[in-house]
Motif scaffolding. Sequence first.
Motif, PDB file in Angstrom:
ATOM      1  N   PRO A  72       0.811  -1.241   0.000  1.00 17.94           N
ATOM      2  CA  PRO A  72       0.000   0.000   0.000  1.00 17.94           C
ATOM      3  C   PRO A  72       0.834   1.275   0.000  1.00 17.94           C
ATOM      4  O   PRO A  72       0.416   2.291  -0.570  1.00 17.94           O
ATOM      5  CB  PRO A  72      -0.817  -0.133   1.290  1.00 17.94           C
ATOM      6  CG  PRO A  72      -0.875  -1.601   1.565  1.00 17.94           C
ATOM      7  CD  PRO A  72       0.434  -2.142   1.083  1.00 17.94           C
ATOM      8  N   GLU A  73       2.016   1.235   0.624  1.00 18.31           N
ATOM      9  CA  GLU A  73       2.862   2.431   0.695  1.00 18.31           C
ATOM     10  C   GLU A  73       3.313   2.912  -0.692  1.00 18.31           C
ATOM     11  O   GLU A  73       3.822   4.034  -0.822  1.00 18.31           O
ATOM     12  CB  GLU A  73       4.097   2.151   1.563  1.00 18.31           C
ATOM     13  CG  GLU A  73       3.808   2.009   3.049  1.00 18.31           C
ATOM     14  CD  GLU A  73       3.196   0.655   3.394  1.00 18.31           C
ATOM     15  OE1 GLU A  73       2.689   0.500   4.527  1.00 18.31           O
ATOM     16  OE2 GLU A  73       3.231  -0.244   2.532  1.00 18.31           O
ATOM     17  N   SER A  74       3.117   2.068  -1.712  1.00 23.04           N
ATOM     18  CA  SER A  74       3.517   2.461  -3.065  1.00 23.04           C
ATOM     19  C   SER A  74       2.778   3.697  -3.554  1.00 23.04           C
ATOM     20  O   SER A  74       3.265   4.415  -4.437  1.00 23.04           O
ATOM     21  CB  SER A  74       3.278   1.305  -4.042  1.00 23.04           C
ATOM     22  OG  SER A  74       3.996   0.154  -3.655  1.00 23.04           O
ATOM     23  N   ALA A 125      14.931  -5.787  -4.270  1.00 27.17           N
ATOM     24  CA  ALA A 125      14.812  -4.918  -5.441  1.00 27.17           C
ATOM     25  C   ALA A 125      13.835  -3.817  -5.061  1.00 27.17           C
ATOM     26  O   ALA A 125      12.733  -4.099  -4.575  1.00 27.17           O
ATOM     27  CB  ALA A 125      14.302  -5.706  -6.641  1.00 27.17           C
ATOM     28  N   PHE A 126      14.218  -2.546  -5.270  1.00 25.82           N
ATOM     29  CA  PHE A 126      13.379  -1.457  -4.777  1.00 25.82           C
ATOM     30  C   PHE A 126      13.536  -0.193  -5.607  1.00 25.82           C
ATOM     31  O   PHE A 126      14.469  -0.060  -6.418  1.00 25.82           O
ATOM     32  CB  PHE A 126      13.707  -1.160  -3.309  1.00 25.82           C
ATOM     33  CG  PHE A 126      15.130  -0.752  -3.056  1.00 25.82           C
ATOM     34  CD1 PHE A 126      15.506   0.587  -3.086  1.00 25.82           C
ATOM     35  CD2 PHE A 126      16.110  -1.704  -2.794  1.00 25.82           C
ATOM     36  CE1 PHE A 126      16.819   0.969  -2.858  1.00 25.82           C
ATOM     37  CE2 PHE A 126      17.438  -1.334  -2.564  1.00 25.82           C
ATOM     38  CZ  PHE A 126      17.794   0.013  -2.600  1.00 25.82           C
ATOM     39  N   LEU A 127      12.604   0.743  -5.399  1.00 25.78           N
ATOM     40  CA  LEU A 127      12.668   2.090  -5.956  1.00 25.78           C
ATOM     41  C   LEU A 127      13.012   3.045  -4.815  1.00 25.78           C
ATOM     42  O   LEU A 127      12.510   2.887  -3.700  1.00 25.78           O
ATOM     43  CB  LEU A 127      11.329   2.499  -6.573  1.00 25.78           C
ATOM     44  CG  LEU A 127      10.816   1.691  -7.764  1.00 25.78           C
ATOM     45  CD1 LEU A 127       9.472   2.253  -8.228  1.00 25.78           C
ATOM     46  CD2 LEU A 127      11.810   1.701  -8.901  1.00 25.78           C
ATOM     47  N   ARG A 128      13.843   4.045  -5.137  1.00 28.09           N
ATOM     48  CA  ARG A 128      14.162   5.045  -4.124  1.00 28.09           C
ATOM     49  C   ARG A 128      13.919   6.431  -4.723  1.00 28.09           C
ATOM     50  O   ARG A 128      14.454   6.764  -5.788  1.00 28.09           O
ATOM     51  CB  ARG A 128      15.602   4.914  -3.651  1.00 28.09           C
ATOM     52  CG  ARG A 128      15.950   5.947  -2.560  1.00 28.09           C
ATOM     53  CD  ARG A 128      17.073   5.478  -1.675  1.00 28.09           C
ATOM     54  NE  ARG A 128      18.273   5.149  -2.425  1.00 28.09           N
ATOM     55  CZ  ARG A 128      19.280   4.458  -1.897  1.00 28.09           C
ATOM     56  NH1 ARG A 128      19.219   3.993  -0.646  1.00 28.09           N
ATOM     57  NH2 ARG A 128      20.359   4.186  -2.626  1.00 28.09           N
ATOM     58  N   ALA A 129      13.126   7.238  -4.013  1.00 28.14           N
ATOM     59  CA  ALA A 129      12.813   8.589  -4.458  1.00 28.14           C
ATOM     60  C   ALA A 129      13.900   9.561  -4.025  1.00 28.14           C
ATOM     61  O   ALA A 129      14.789   9.217  -3.231  1.00 28.14           O
ATOM     62  CB  ALA A 129      11.455   9.009  -3.904  1.00 28.14           C
ATOM     63  N   SER A 130      13.802  10.790  -4.513  1.00 27.28           N
ATOM     64  CA  SER A 130      14.817  11.799  -4.214  1.00 27.28           C
ATOM     65  C   SER A 130      14.871  12.155  -2.737  1.00 27.28           C
ATOM     66  O   SER A 130      15.912  12.580  -2.226  1.00 27.28           O
ATOM     67  CB  SER A 130      14.546  13.063  -5.033  1.00 27.28           C
ATOM     68  OG  SER A 130      13.240  13.562  -4.763  1.00 27.28           O
ATOM     69  N   VAL A 176      10.643   1.926  -1.605  1.00 25.97           N
ATOM     70  CA  VAL A 176       9.547   0.954  -1.709  1.00 25.97           C
ATOM     71  C   VAL A 176      10.023  -0.231  -2.533  1.00 25.97           C
ATOM     72  O   VAL A 176      10.570  -0.057  -3.629  1.00 25.97           O
ATOM     73  CB  VAL A 176       8.294   1.579  -2.368  1.00 25.97           C
ATOM     74  CG1 VAL A 176       7.225   0.508  -2.573  1.00 25.97           C
ATOM     75  CG2 VAL A 176       7.751   2.714  -1.528  1.00 25.97           C
ATOM     76  N   GLU A 177       9.843  -1.431  -2.014  1.00 31.70           N
ATOM     77  CA  GLU A 177      10.232  -2.632  -2.751  1.00 31.70           C
ATOM     78  C   GLU A 177       9.340  -2.819  -3.976  1.00 31.70           C
ATOM     79  O   GLU A 177       8.183  -2.393  -3.999  1.00 31.70           O
ATOM     80  CB  GLU A 177      10.145  -3.858  -1.841  1.00 31.70           C
ATOM     81  CG  GLU A 177      11.203  -3.876  -0.749  1.00 31.70           C
ATOM     82  CD  GLU A 177      11.194  -5.182   0.025  1.00 31.70           C
ATOM     83  OE1 GLU A 177      10.742  -6.205  -0.541  1.00 31.70           O
ATOM     84  OE2 GLU A 177      11.643  -5.181   1.185  1.00 31.70           O
ATOM     85  N   MET A 178       9.907  -3.457  -4.990  1.00 27.25           N
ATOM     86  CA  MET A 178       9.154  -3.715  -6.222  1.00 27.25           C
ATOM     87  C   MET A 178       7.920  -4.559  -5.921  1.00 27.25           C
ATOM     88  O   MET A 178       7.999  -5.576  -5.225  1.00 27.25           O
ATOM     89  CB  MET A 178      10.023  -4.445  -7.241  1.00 27.25           C
ATOM     90  CG  MET A 178      11.318  -3.738  -7.606  1.00 27.25           C
ATOM     91  SD  MET A 178      11.036  -2.111  -8.322  1.00 27.25           S
ATOM     92  CE  MET A 178      12.716  -1.702  -8.822  1.00 27.25           C
ATOM     93  N   ASN A 179       6.787  -4.119  -6.459  1.00 30.34           N
ATOM     94  CA  ASN A 179       5.531  -4.842  -6.276  1.00 30.34           C
ATOM     95  C   ASN A 179       4.552  -4.389  -7.332  1.00 30.34           C
ATOM     96  O   ASN A 179       4.836  -3.481  -8.128  1.00 30.34           O
ATOM     97  CB  ASN A 179       4.978  -4.612  -4.866  1.00 30.34           C
ATOM     98  CG  ASN A 179       4.495  -3.193  -4.651  1.00 30.34           C
ATOM     99  OD1 ASN A 179       3.315  -2.913  -4.784  1.00 30.34           O
ATOM    100  ND2 ASN A 179       5.402  -2.267  -4.329  1.00 30.34           N
ATOM    101  N   ALA A 180       3.368  -5.001  -7.349  1.00 30.91           N
ATOM    102  CA  ALA A 180       2.379  -4.699  -8.379  1.00 30.91           C
ATOM    103  C   ALA A 180       1.943  -3.238  -8.361  1.00 30.91           C
ATOM    104  O   ALA A 180       1.701  -2.640  -9.408  1.00 30.91           O
ATOM    105  CB  ALA A 180       1.165  -5.611  -8.206  1.00 30.91           C
ATOM    106  N   ASP A 181       1.842  -2.639  -7.183  1.00 30.82           N
ATOM    107  CA  ASP A 181       1.384  -1.253  -7.071  1.00 30.82           C
ATOM    108  C   ASP A 181       2.449  -0.264  -7.550  1.00 30.82           C
ATOM    109  O   ASP A 181       2.113   0.837  -8.014  1.00 30.82           O
ATOM    110  CB  ASP A 181       1.002  -0.941  -5.622  1.00 30.82           C
ATOM    111  CG  ASP A 181      -0.177  -1.787  -5.147  1.00 30.82           C
ATOM    112  OD1 ASP A 181      -1.016  -2.120  -5.998  1.00 30.82           O
ATOM    113  OD2 ASP A 181      -0.234  -2.116  -3.954  1.00 30.82           O
ATOM    114  N   ALA A 182       3.716  -0.636  -7.442  1.00 26.43           N
ATOM    115  CA  ALA A 182       4.797   0.252  -7.883  1.00 26.43           C
ATOM    116  C   ALA A 182       4.986   0.196  -9.399  1.00 26.43           C
ATOM    117  O   ALA A 182       5.690   1.033  -9.973  1.00 26.43           O
ATOM    118  CB  ALA A 182       6.097  -0.125  -7.190  1.00 26.43           C
ATOM    119  N   ARG A 183       4.366  -0.765 -10.058  1.00 25.99           N
ATOM    120  CA  ARG A 183       4.526  -0.926 -11.502  1.00 25.99           C
ATOM    121  C   ARG A 183       3.986   0.271 -12.278  1.00 25.99           C
ATOM    122  O   ARG A 183       4.332   0.477 -13.439  1.00 25.99           O
ATOM    123  CB  ARG A 183       3.819  -2.218 -11.938  1.00 25.99           C
ATOM    124  CG  ARG A 183       4.321  -2.806 -13.238  1.00 25.99           C
ATOM    125  CD  ARG A 183       3.654  -4.136 -13.512  1.00 25.99           C
ATOM    126  NE  ARG A 183       3.956  -5.088 -12.456  1.00 25.99           N
ATOM    127  CZ  ARG A 183       3.100  -5.990 -11.994  1.00 25.99           C
ATOM    128  NH1 ARG A 183       1.874  -6.059 -12.488  1.00 25.99           N
ATOM    129  NH2 ARG A 183       3.457  -6.817 -11.038  1.00 25.99           N
TER     130      ARG A 183
END
Length: 596
Positions: A353-355, A425-430, A435-442
Amino acid sequence: MKSPDDKGEKKAFFNSLHMLREKKKDGSLHEIIDDWRWIFTYTKRHKLAVVFYIILGILSTTLTLVASVAGKYSIDIITGHMTSKLGLLIAIMVGSAVLSLVFSSLINRLSTKIDININNDIQADIFDQIIDVDWKSISNYSSGDLINRFNSDVSTVSKNAISWLPSIIIAVYNFIATFVLIWHYNKVMAILAFASAPIMLLMSKYFIRKQREYARKVKKTGSEMMGFEVETFYNFDTIKSFGIMETYGRKLREWQQKFKSISLEYNLFVIKTNVFMSVLGLIVQYAAFGYCLFLLWTGQILFGTMTLFLEQRARLSAAFNSVVGIVPSFLTSSVSAHRIRELIELPRERHIPESSQLKELAAEGFEVRMDGVSFAYIEDKKVIVDSGFKAEPGEIVALIGPSGGGKTTMIRLMLGLISPDEGVAFLRASDGTRVEMNADARYMFSYVPQGNTILSGTVAENMRLVKEDATDAEIENALKVACAWDFIEKLPDGINSKVGERGRGFSEGQAQRLAIARAVLRDAPILLLDEATSALDVETERKVLRNLVRERPNKTCIVTTHRPTVLNLCKRVYRVVDTKVTEIDEEESGKAVIDF
């Protein structure tokens, strides 16, 4: 005399009872109950329609019986045995028949409407759930199998979800009411009328084993032939390019001959069976007819009563067939429901959900990062081992390696289609949000896969798949960034020009540029290009990549490629080989691509 369909229903009934007994022995009967509990969840949604359906069915059956009795007395009147109340009897007979027809029509209309509604409900529910199924789990099913379950099995369930309970109640009522009516006039005749159905049923058991063997052969051959046809049409261009059309034409005729031989062999068996069953049916029918003639000859009944007996004997047999026919239908629906439930009970994709917090940070772009990642499709057979990867906003980062070496697996990990067995595996904002890779981050990705992904429709419709409210100006701008506008603007209808299935009408290079333009229009912070420029010439390829960097400076662009011309535009190059992902320097990168 019984029709072949009636005999087939009886044999199917006995076969189904045998299967139910086997299910009980091996402990899987509870699966059938669970399947029907699932079906019942859809039945409950339309409970008022079920009640209405039952009432109409009972009224229709009752009126049919009333019409038959009125017909009996009308015949007696015409033959001179009864002359009073002729008009009333005719009115009752005609009125009952008309009302029965009206009720039958209403039932047909209602059941069709409900079938469609339930079919749509189940398909919509299943579609939503299949779309959210874990990629690794759903990939075990072939496309043909998924389509068959989604259409054929859903159709089977929807047709029985509402009708099963009314069918049982109406069929049982029809059987009992018809039997009571005949019993009222003559008990022996009632027993004779009832005797035909179970005799036919008992005799049919001797033919079930052979019938099942033939049925399996026909279905198996039909499925294999369909597989050949689907594969042929899917690879139509390849077959034509190799000039082997005659070979495939010969193969088709071989399959047709095989299917024909098995089908005719099965047909001959059915004919022999039906002849034998028909002879048995005639014996019972003529026994009932002879008894009626005896009663008529001895003056115990009138001609109208004889007509009623013969008519209701046929109705009783039909009612019995309806009752026994419910069991095969019950079992078939259970099988279809189980096949559907297999799909919807598969593991779901990972959702975090945090995505949702990432949307507010999208303008600044995201870093794509992997640390210590390992992954295996099959246990103890690693595809990626203890590997890392980094791509930051404003960068083009390349991923190179041999075919089948793990590049596509890396893409799937980035998209969250699969999750690492080890590592992260994750995304990092500025601002440091991670947030770790997941369906909501797609939602943060625009992905251009290998192959032709253009669908039939117009150019604009293809573009708006990723952004439904896109203006013509936005579409035109995206096409310019992808170097596609130069050929689109020359088309007679511009962006409203038609596109054939799989991009027919465009070259591979043009189709790739359209796919890239569609990804640009989506305007996601991260762009994944999986061999997406392989069909472009070097100059166009470099121009497209430069446009992406210039027009979308905060985008993180990741490309998989075999072409060295791309690499000097890349900030970093990673090589995937022997399950390891390692960063290589500029001098190594050119040699690495040439080697692969």
